[in-house]
Design an enzyme around this catalytic site. Structure first.
Site, PDB file in Angstrom:
ATOM      1  N   ARG A   1      21.688   1.387 -28.492  1.00  0.00           N
ATOM      2  CA  ARG A   1      22.598   0.223 -27.873  1.00  0.00           C
ATOM      3  C   ARG A   1      21.647  -1.069 -27.864  1.00  0.00           C
ATOM      4  NH1 ARG A   1      23.797   0.561 -22.361  1.00  0.00           N
ATOM      5  NH2 ARG A   1      22.112  -1.171 -22.170  1.00  0.00           N
TER       6      ARG A   1
ATOM      7  N   GLU B   1      16.275  -5.370 -25.322  1.00  0.00           N
ATOM      8  CA  GLU B   1      15.080  -4.015 -26.088  1.00  0.00           C
ATOM      9  C   GLU B   1      16.722  -3.735 -26.623  1.00  0.00           C
ATOM     10  OE1 GLU B   1      15.580  -2.016 -22.222  1.00  0.00           O
ATOM     11  OE2 GLU B   1      17.354  -2.426 -22.028  1.00  0.00           O
TER      12      GLU B   1
ATOM     13  N   ASN C   1      17.762   0.588 -26.823  1.00  0.00           N
ATOM     14  CA  ASN C   1      17.828   1.855 -26.627  1.00  0.00           C
ATOM     15  C   ASN C   1      17.933   2.405 -27.304  1.00  0.00           C
ATOM     16  OD1 ASN C   1      17.475   0.783 -23.288  1.00  0.00           O
ATOM     17  ND2 ASN C   1      19.361  -0.489 -24.274  1.00  0.00           N
TER      18      ASN C   1
ATOM     19  N   SER D   1      24.191   3.639 -21.998  1.00  0.00           N
ATOM     20  CA  SER D   1      25.727   4.020 -20.993  1.00  0.00           C
ATOM     21  C   SER D   1      26.300   2.915 -21.548  1.00  0.00           C
ATOM     22  CB  SER D   1      24.063   4.160 -19.609  1.00  0.00           C
ATOM     23  OG  SER D   1      24.067   2.703 -19.108  1.00  0.00           O
TER      24      SER D   1
ATOM     25  N   LYS E   1       9.297  -0.495 -25.101  1.00  0.00           N
ATOM     26  CA  LYS E   1       8.839  -1.787 -25.902  1.00  0.00           C
ATOM     27  C   LYS E   1       7.692  -2.397 -26.663  1.00  0.00           C
ATOM     28  CE  LYS E   1      11.022  -2.236 -21.445  1.00  0.00           C
ATOM     29  NZ  LYS E   1      10.875  -1.128 -21.048  1.00  0.00           N
TER      30      LYS E   1
ATOM     31  N   LYS F   1       7.114  -7.580 -19.119  1.00  0.00           N
ATOM     32  CA  LYS F   1       7.063  -5.827 -18.860  1.00  0.00           C
ATOM     33  C   LYS F   1       6.859  -4.650 -19.697  1.00  0.00           C
ATOM     34  CE  LYS F   1      12.321  -7.583 -21.018  1.00  0.00           C
ATOM     35  NZ  LYS F   1      12.811  -7.497 -22.007  1.00  0.00           N
TER      36      LYS F   1
ATOM     37  N   GLU G   1       9.838   3.385 -20.854  1.00  0.00           N
ATOM     38  CA  GLU G   1      10.768   3.543 -21.398  1.00  0.00           C
ATOM     39  C   GLU G   1      12.220   3.926 -19.148  1.00  0.00           C
ATOM     40  OE1 GLU G   1      13.809   3.336 -23.248  1.00  0.00           O
ATOM     41  OE2 GLU G   1      11.602   2.498 -23.915  1.00  0.00           O
ATOM     42  N   GLY G   2      12.220   3.230 -18.529  1.00  0.00           N
ATOM     43  CA  GLY G   2      12.340   3.160 -16.655  1.00  0.00           C
ATOM     44  C   GLY G   2      11.786   2.985 -16.323  1.00  0.00           C
TER      45      GLY G   2
ATOM     46  N   ARG H   1      27.559  -6.679 -19.690  1.00  0.00           N
ATOM     47  CA  ARG H   1      27.156  -6.197 -18.866  1.00  0.00           C
ATOM     48  C   ARG H   1      26.179  -7.780 -18.263  1.00  0.00           C
ATOM     49  NH1 ARG H   1      22.932  -2.391 -16.793  1.00  0.00           N
ATOM     50  NH2 ARG H   1      23.714  -1.913 -14.714  1.00  0.00           N
TER      51      ARG H   1
END
Lengths: 514, 514
Positions: A134, A156, A158, A163, A336, A398, A402-403, A488
């Site tokens: 995505r 970004e 993914n 999701s 990233k 950033k 990830e996460g 979103r």
């Protein structure tokens, strides 16, 4: 899409009309799986120990305005993005150079790389990789140029656990339904109209991606029936988003799948001597399955790996003959840091993966300038920009992981960096802020309607199945398609009592020509 | 289907298998609208003031065993039942004779009749009537005959607000889904198999019935768009059952509908001088609709008529040009008194409405003997049976009114009758108890699984559209079809701690040859 063009959007609703819209929205959402399990702050486990309650997912009452040209460009370049990231995932040498810059500062990346190295030493037995990607964008309007055109800038990319593909399909149908039952006032009918509401086919299209891997897996190594494994967190409040893909996989493709809580991997799977992945359902241990495809909806964050067994679990899955979605190399391609090296001004890397000039420059146009915080020339420039409150104001900092925690915005950056040892700075990238146009919408969350300023993020899904390795047809891309979209929307913090920041809602696009 | 034939049904589930089955059942049900709004005892209004929470509808974990021949017979005779009840509803003279016996003891029937008389005096302007019927049966095995074959005996015939057509379609799909994902143990695979699980098409078929009336309404009398009105209770916990029909009406038939809370009828509808029914949506008063069809999911019980305005509301709808589903005469045709006069041994009435002997005797075979409690010869016999505890043990006493309270069973009948003045006895009928075979199942309700003895009630839906009046083609039946089925399963009170009696669960059939 200057706000002055659509100052009255979304339209004001009378009390009676809002009541009508909400009553229809609440019932339709539950009847169509546009739902989540309620947060513990809404329903405690004591009250519903077996988890039968559900509630409408956080969604917008209206589709948000989105420039048609930007939307179409986002969808049109998804195949190029799929090609780009699958090429990166295949280029282990190049990836190694990037990862080596991260291993000392990011344990999670280091651990993932370790697993890859171990499996590589032994030899991968599966040459196919699947990506359900995505690519996330915001609309950018340069505030320093009056009347600047709207452009699409990537936030970004993914490569793991992308999701909302399930809920996104449903919310675009919902907004279309609300239009069809005249829930929107006729004053808005010049804007909210059927041909302005693109329907997202993401649930069905992502499921078709899993099915294509399942089919491409080839000859069975056992006499067991075959399945796809959804590796999931447990508990999972966003379960219906995932279920919609499972249902589509079964009903439209005839493919069986199971939900495997990541922490149960070593209990419920095993490798045959030839590394065929065997899934032994805990409810039916005498009927094992041969797993063709492992679809990760967990494993993207250090939080999923509290125990050493969790790393052993990931190793077992990576070693297996099943097609991974994603493989570790593919997951790492989503760092990233990689987005940064591609988007660093004057970077030579994009051309390496997208040799076609026209394609590369089309993708390049969606990059916002991104700088490393390392010892390179670009890094030096970035340090100057980031430590000065004046210039930092145009940037976001950033984490590369990830996460890996929250972003740091604008004037907060210098102070934050000061609090970190400089050796840790390369774990972050500095990105020019995207300046989205001012929008308004209303969000239903936990039964409450919040109205106010919002910003929207367009996610475009992509499916890509390709061949790794050095064998015949290595590097071949077997499948590559754009797979629907997500909008979103979250609060822009522009006003008190408006839409709470940080919590996104699932939305759909109302396309406008600007 | 003596229990000895299937002593192990439903199969025992291991803890892990039950966990798997329930996890899949809970998610699938929410994702497919097999849901209800939670009861106030589960979620208080304080906790969820805007009503966004939902929960799985009470459903069975397994499809219940049902004799194939009985099932097929129930579906096969539905068209004859549609013909029978539409003929009764057209025979006002005959109905009048029945109703006159009730008006002094049943205010509700008296009030309904009054409205019919008033409209008749003025003249009906709509000759078409629609019935969305449901004929309810139990399997009966005569306990006094060893090895007696299973037969189908009618419990009641519903002519108004026949519910669960929406959820029923979904539960048959759910049980089929659970079979497909191997949630049922393989030990049961000789019984639970695809060709034993008939899918109910009730949601779609009932919606098609509403659409057929909408279309048959004929030329518009206004320039307004047309709609169907769902007259509903408010609040309505079983809203998804109704919504599934609305969604099917719109998506499969392109017909708009609105939910009209019965108590808002006089606020939101009005009659044109020619009695065209105009619906003025409260959320959009400048865009009225011409209502073609009024579908009652309320109005079947005195509880819906607490105020005199509620009777004025019913009068307004009955006077209108819209097709009523049902008309008052059709609603009255569903009186238990009518079931009784048809099923009284040696009754001449059935032949009046079903002149074809073969059809009439086929229908007759589904009647359990029913007696009036009046001064007739059959009534005299019934009084003797009902006041003697010994003979009363084979009977159930039922109020004649729709929604008119609870049934009185077996030995409780004599004492109950003694508590009533004899002049009130004719408000009840005495029916031979149907003796269903002993079955077991498990029901999920409010998150709890209850296991134990159950009894099942098969409901067969029917759609019938016909012409009343004395004009051209009066009496013509325009549409007549069987419209799917419902299996409603409840506790049989056979054991402590088993399935709670009185609360039904939605179920589907697992057909067995016996």
């Amino acid at each position: 899409m200057a706000p002055s063009l659509y100052p009255d959007y979304p339209p004001e609703l009378t009390t009676e009309r809002e009541k009508y819209l909400l009553a229809n929205l609440k019932d339709w959402s539950i009847a169509h799986g546009l739902a989540v399990r309620p947060a513990p702050s809404f329903v405690t486990q004591d009250q519903d120990p077996s988890g039968v309650l559900a509630t409408t997912a956080p969604i917008t009452l209206f589709p948000s305005l989105f420039p048609r040209a930007c939307f179409e460009e986002g969808l049109a370049i998804q195949k190029a993005y799929n090609e780009l990231y699958s090429a990166i995932a295949r280029d282990e040498e190049w990836l190694k150079g990037i990862v080596e810059e991260l291993v000392n500062i990011d344990d999670f990346v280091a651990k993932l790389w370790e697993i890859h190295v171990a499996v590589k030493k032994e030899g991968y037995v599966q040459e196919l990789s699947l990506g359900l990607f995505r690519s996330d964008y915001m609309v950018h309007v340069d505030p320093s140029i009056s009347g600047a055109p709207a452009g699409l800038k990537q936030v970004e990319f993914n490569t793991i656990a992308s999701s909302f593909g399930g809920l996104s399909s449903q919310v675009s149908v919902l907004h279309n339904y609300l239009l069809n039952i005249n829930a929107y006032p006729s004053s808005a009918s010049a804007i909210i109209k059927a041909d302005a509401l693109p329907q997202s086919k993401s649930a069905s299209s992502l499921a078709a991606g899993l099915a294509s891997a399942h089919k491409a897996y080839g000859t069975s190594r056992t006499s067991y029936p075959r399945c796809v494994l959804f590796v999931v967190q447990d508990p999972e409040r966003n379960v219906f988003d995932q279920r919609l893909l499972e249902y589509s996989l079964l009903s439209e493709n005839g493919v069986r799948s199971f939900r495997l809580p990541f922490h149960r991997t070593l209990l419920d799977t095993k490798l045959d001597p030839d590394r065929t992945l065997i899934y032994v359902p805990p409810h039916s241990q005498t009927t094992p399955y041969e797993a063709t495809t492992v679809y990760f909806r967990a494993g993207y964050s250090p939080d999923d790996h509290p125990r050493s067994e969790d790393w052993a679990a990931r190793l077992q899955l990576e070693r297996s003959r099943a097609i991974k979605c994603p493989s570790i190399l593919t997951q790492l391609a989503g760092c990233k840091k990689i987005q940064q090296v591609l988007a660093t001004p004057q970077s030579p890397h994009l051309k390496r993966f997208l040799p076609d000039d026209a394609t590369a420059s089309r993708v390049l146009r969606t990059f916002a300038p991104i700088y490393p915080l390392d010892k390179s020339n670009a890094g030096e420039e970035a340090r100057n920009l980031a430590t000065n409150p004046e210039s930092a104001n145009k940037y976001v900092l950033k984490p590369q992981r990830e996460g890996g925690g929250n972003n740091i915005y604008r004037k907060a950056i210098p102070k934050f960096l000061k609090s970190l040892p400089e050796s840790h700075w390369p774990a972050y990238i500095l990105m020019e802020m995207i300046e989205p146009p001012a929008l308004r919408n209303a969000i239903l969350r936990n039964g409450e309607v919040q109205k106010g300023g919002v910003i929207g993020e367009l996610g475009v899904y992509g499916v890509c199945l390709w061949k790794n390795g050095t064998g015949q047809k290595a590097g071949e891309v077997l499948e590559n398609w754009e797979a629907g979209y997500l909008l979103r929307t979250k609060g822009d913090q522009s006003e008190e009592g408006g839409v709470a920041a940080g919590f996104g809602a699932v939305d759909s696009c109302c396309l406008v020509d600007v």
